[in-house]
Scaffold this motif. Structure first.
Motif, PDB file in Angstrom:
ATOM      1  N   ALA A   3       0.789  -1.264  -0.101  1.00 23.65           N
ATOM      2  CA  ALA A   3       0.051   0.043   0.005  1.00 23.65           C
ATOM      3  C   ALA A   3       0.850   1.209   0.208  1.00 23.65           C
ATOM      4  CB  ALA A   3      -0.728   0.007   1.237  1.00 23.65           C
ATOM      5  N   SER A   4       0.328   2.249  -0.657  1.00 22.57           N
ATOM      6  CA  SER A   4       0.960   3.457  -0.617  1.00 22.57           C
ATOM      7  C   SER A   4       1.070   4.440   0.500  1.00 22.57           C
ATOM      8  CB  SER A   4       0.597   4.389  -1.790  1.00 22.57           C
ATOM      9  OG  SER A   4      -0.844   4.753  -1.554  1.00 22.57           O
ATOM     10  N   HIS A   5      -0.121   4.317   1.021  1.00 13.44           N
ATOM     11  CA  HIS A   5      -0.391   5.212   2.284  1.00 13.44           C
ATOM     12  C   HIS A   5      -1.329   4.571   3.627  1.00 13.44           C
ATOM     13  CE1 HIS A   5       1.939   8.407   0.239  1.00 13.44           C
ATOM     14  NE2 HIS A   5       1.634   9.192   1.483  1.00 13.44           N
ATOM     15  N   TYR A   6      -1.015   4.862   4.597  1.00 10.78           N
ATOM     16  CA  TYR A   6      -2.057   4.482   5.705  1.00 10.78           C
ATOM     17  C   TYR A   6      -2.789   5.618   6.065  1.00 10.78           C
ATOM     18  CZ  TYR A   6      -3.663   3.041  10.381  1.00 10.78           C
ATOM     19  OH  TYR A   6      -4.453   2.730  11.501  1.00 10.78           O
ATOM     20  N   TYR A   7      -2.394   6.795   6.273  1.00 14.73           N
ATOM     21  CA  TYR A   7      -3.064   8.203   6.498  1.00 14.73           C
ATOM     22  C   TYR A   7      -3.280   8.756   5.172  1.00 14.73           C
ATOM     23  CZ  TYR A   7      -2.032   7.834  11.364  1.00 14.73           C
ATOM     24  OH  TYR A   7      -1.563   7.317  12.559  1.00 14.73           O
ATOM     25  N   LYS A   8      -4.690   8.676   4.653  1.00 10.41           N
ATOM     26  CA  LYS A   8      -4.777   9.358   3.291  1.00 10.41           C
ATOM     27  C   LYS A   8      -4.750  10.828   3.379  1.00 10.41           C
ATOM     28  CE  LYS A   8      -5.236   5.187   1.518  1.00 10.41           C
ATOM     29  NZ  LYS A   8      -3.916   4.712   0.422  1.00 10.41           N
ATOM     30  N   GLY A   9      -4.214  11.363   2.280  1.00  9.29           N
ATOM     31  CA  GLY A   9      -4.425  12.876   2.493  1.00  9.29           C
ATOM     32  C   GLY A   9      -3.569  13.500   3.235  1.00  9.29           C
ATOM     33  N   ARG A  10      -2.615  12.833   3.736  1.00  9.80           N
ATOM     34  CA  ARG A  10      -1.532  13.638   4.720  1.00  9.80           C
ATOM     35  C   ARG A  10       0.002  13.107   4.203  1.00  9.80           C
ATOM     36  NH1 ARG A  10      -3.357  13.334  11.026  1.00  9.80           N
ATOM     37  NH2 ARG A  10      -5.374  13.798  10.868  1.00  9.80           N
ATOM     38  N   VAL A  11       0.823  14.219   4.332  1.00 16.67           N
ATOM     39  CA  VAL A  11       2.135  13.686   4.300  1.00 16.67           C
ATOM     40  C   VAL A  11       2.603  12.769   5.061  1.00 16.67           C
ATOM     41  CG1 VAL A  11       4.360  14.675   3.689  1.00 16.67           C
ATOM     42  CG2 VAL A  11       2.569  16.209   3.096  1.00 16.67           C
ATOM     43  N   GLU A  12       2.982  11.514   4.686  1.00 15.76           N
ATOM     44  CA  GLU A  12       3.314  10.487   5.579  1.00 15.76           C
ATOM     45  C   GLU A  12       4.774  10.040   5.356  1.00 15.76           C
ATOM     46  OE1 GLU A  12       0.234   6.950   6.064  1.00 15.76           O
ATOM     47  OE2 GLU A  12       1.841   6.107   4.875  1.00 15.76           O
ATOM     48  N   ALA A  13       5.333   9.727   6.707  1.00 16.11           N
ATOM     49  CA  ALA A  13       6.841   9.242   6.559  1.00 16.11           C
ATOM     50  C   ALA A  13       6.664   7.752   7.175  1.00 16.11           C
ATOM     51  CB  ALA A  13       7.589   9.935   7.516  1.00 16.11           C
ATOM     52  N   GLY A  14       7.343   6.892   6.337  1.00 19.59           N
ATOM     53  CA  GLY A  14       7.330   5.394   6.928  1.00 19.59           C
ATOM     54  C   GLY A  14       8.711   5.362   7.794  1.00 19.59           C
ATOM     55  N   CYS A  15       8.819   4.582   8.643  1.00 23.62           N
ATOM     56  CA  CYS A  15      10.040   4.465   9.625  1.00 23.62           C
ATOM     57  C   CYS A  15      10.394   3.030   9.759  1.00 23.62           C
ATOM     58  CB  CYS A  15       9.948   4.956  10.735  1.00 23.62           C
ATOM     59  SG  CYS A  15      10.075   6.905  10.842  1.00 23.62           S
ATOM     60  N   ASP A  16      11.691   2.705   9.698  1.00 19.71           N
ATOM     61  CA  ASP A  16      12.155   1.097  10.117  1.00 19.71           C
ATOM     62  C   ASP A  16      13.531   1.180  10.644  1.00 19.71           C
ATOM     63  OD1 ASP A  16      12.021  -1.421  10.827  1.00 19.71           O
ATOM     64  OD2 ASP A  16      11.820  -2.294   8.752  1.00 19.71           O
ATOM     65  N   GLU A  17      13.750   0.215  11.300  1.00 17.04           N
ATOM     66  CA  GLU A  17      15.326   0.232  11.978  1.00 17.04           C
ATOM     67  C   GLU A  17      16.045  -0.809  11.501  1.00 17.04           C
ATOM     68  OE1 GLU A  17      16.519  -2.084  14.204  1.00 17.04           O
ATOM     69  OE2 GLU A  17      14.158  -2.998  14.190  1.00 17.04           O
ATOM     70  N   ALA A  18      17.470  -0.859  11.730  1.00 13.12           N
ATOM     71  CA  ALA A  18      18.227  -2.030  11.469  1.00 13.12           C
ATOM     72  C   ALA A  18      19.250  -2.188  12.374  1.00 13.12           C
ATOM     73  CB  ALA A  18      18.860  -1.995   9.786  1.00 13.12           C
ATOM     74  N   GLY A  19      19.640  -3.528  12.917  1.00 11.36           N
ATOM     75  CA  GLY A  19      20.799  -3.750  13.750  1.00 11.36           C
ATOM     76  C   GLY A  19      20.183  -3.585  15.278  1.00 11.36           C
ATOM     77  N   ARG A  20      19.048  -3.920  15.245  1.00 12.19           N
ATOM     78  CA  ARG A  20      18.699  -3.777  16.901  1.00 12.19           C
ATOM     79  C   ARG A  20      19.012  -5.011  17.737  1.00 12.19           C
ATOM     80  NH1 ARG A  20      12.259  -3.207  18.736  1.00 12.19           N
ATOM     81  NH2 ARG A  20      12.623  -3.941  20.727  1.00 12.19           N
ATOM     82  N   GLY A  21      19.147  -6.147  16.910  1.00 16.10           N
ATOM     83  CA  GLY A  21      19.516  -7.387  17.473  1.00 16.10           C
ATOM     84  C   GLY A  21      21.161  -7.692  17.718  1.00 16.10           C
ATOM     85  N   CYS A  22      21.916  -6.825  17.227  1.00 16.04           N
ATOM     86  CA  CYS A  22      23.422  -6.890  17.012  1.00 16.04           C
ATOM     87  C   CYS A  22      24.244  -6.659  18.395  1.00 16.04           C
ATOM     88  CB  CYS A  22      23.951  -5.853  15.838  1.00 16.04           C
ATOM     89  SG  CYS A  22      23.410  -6.250  14.324  1.00 16.04           S
ATOM     90  N   LEU A  23      25.396  -7.443  18.304  1.00 20.18           N
ATOM     91  CA  LEU A  23      26.147  -7.246  19.536  1.00 20.18           C
ATOM     92  C   LEU A  23      27.161  -5.904  19.468  1.00 20.18           C
ATOM     93  CD1 LEU A  23      26.960 -11.000  20.188  1.00 20.18           C
ATOM     94  CD2 LEU A  23      25.206  -9.707  21.094  1.00 20.18           C
ATOM     95  N   ALA A  24      27.383  -5.389  18.177  1.00 16.26           N
ATOM     96  CA  ALA A  24      28.177  -4.628  17.993  1.00 16.26           C
ATOM     97  C   ALA A  24      27.628  -3.372  16.755  1.00 16.26           C
ATOM     98  CB  ALA A  24      29.568  -5.052  17.467  1.00 16.26           C
ATOM     99  N   GLY A  25      27.873  -2.132  16.973  1.00 17.26           N
ATOM    100  CA  GLY A  25      27.798  -1.279  16.173  1.00 17.26           C
ATOM    101  C   GLY A  25      26.575  -0.475  16.349  1.00 17.26           C
ATOM    102  N   SER A  26      26.369   0.647  15.850  1.00 18.56           N
ATOM    103  CA  SER A  26      25.363   1.616  16.039  1.00 18.56           C
ATOM    104  C   SER A  26      24.088   0.988  15.611  1.00 18.56           C
ATOM    105  CB  SER A  26      25.549   2.827  15.203  1.00 18.56           C
ATOM    106  OG  SER A  26      26.705   3.513  15.707  1.00 18.56           O
TER     107      SER A  26
END
Length: 208
Positions: A3-26
């Motif tokens: 899907a393109s959007h959840y909030y129809k008619g609003r400027v919407e930002a999608g967020c996700d992260e990487a590296g949460r389960g790591c032992l090292a690094g940011s």
């Protein structure tokens, strides 16, 4: 197709992260805004894509996005605030950097803290979406940006600390990574509050 959007008619930002389960690094996070009618059949959860395809899609995302940004939280900060808070902070930092201000936020997973727009002082509406990187284009794109930029960072660290096999494991707790920690101790970029050896004990011996 995602899907393109959840909030129809609003400027919407999608967020996700990487590296949460790591032992090292940011830990890295990304925020992406697409045009409301954006379509791309190739975008998907970054974990479902090859490294080569993720890098190809990163160029497409950066070209097509209305705005995108990457936020980073260091290992020292992770140790101070815990990885959940650090992951959310990384997303907030990515949102802070967007050149187009979002009016709403959608986030992969089930945990987030309200985000205040620094230009208005108002909290934006937000929605957490479990497995959102397989449901919404902007979250899928954010997962790809976060993953590829973090992988590039870990590849650079691997040149300084080759014995930990970060070119392959990117800091995750593989057997080879933990074997190297047991043999060589930890580096300044390891997360000291994490269970390094998988035995419930913290290893605090540093390697320069």
């Amino acid at each position: 197709m995602l899907a393109s959007h959840y909030y129809k008619g609003r400027v919407e930002a999608g967020c996700d992260e990487a590296g949460r389960g790591c032992l090292a690094g940011s830990v890295y996070a990304a925020a992406v805004i697409f045009p409301e009618d954006y379509k791309n059949d190739e975008l998907n959860d970054s974990k479902q894509l090859t490294d080569k395809r993720r890098k190809q899609l990163r160029e497409i995302i950066e070209r097509d996005a209305t705005a995108w940004a990457v936020g980073v939280v260091t290992p020292e900060e992770i140790d101070q605030m815990n990885i959940l808070n650090a992951s959310i902070l990384a997303m907030h930092r990515a949102l802070d950097q967007l050149q187009v201000r979002p009016e709403a936020v959608i986030v992969d997973g089930n945990r987030f803290k309200p985000y205040m727009d620094p230009t208005t002082g108002l909290y934006l509406p937000h929605t957490t979406i479990v497995k959102g990187d397989g449901k919404y284009l902007s979250i899928a794109a954010a997962s790809i940006l976060a993953k590829t930029y973090r992988d590039d960072y870990m590849d650079q660290l691997a040149e300084k600390y080759p014995q930990y096999d970060w070119l392959s494991n990117k800091g995750y707790p593989t057997k080879k990574h933990r074997k190297a920690i047991k043999a060589y101790g930890i580096t300044p970029v390891h997360r000291k509050t994490f269970n390094m050896l998988g035995d419930g004990q913290l290893s605090l011996d540093f390697k320069d």
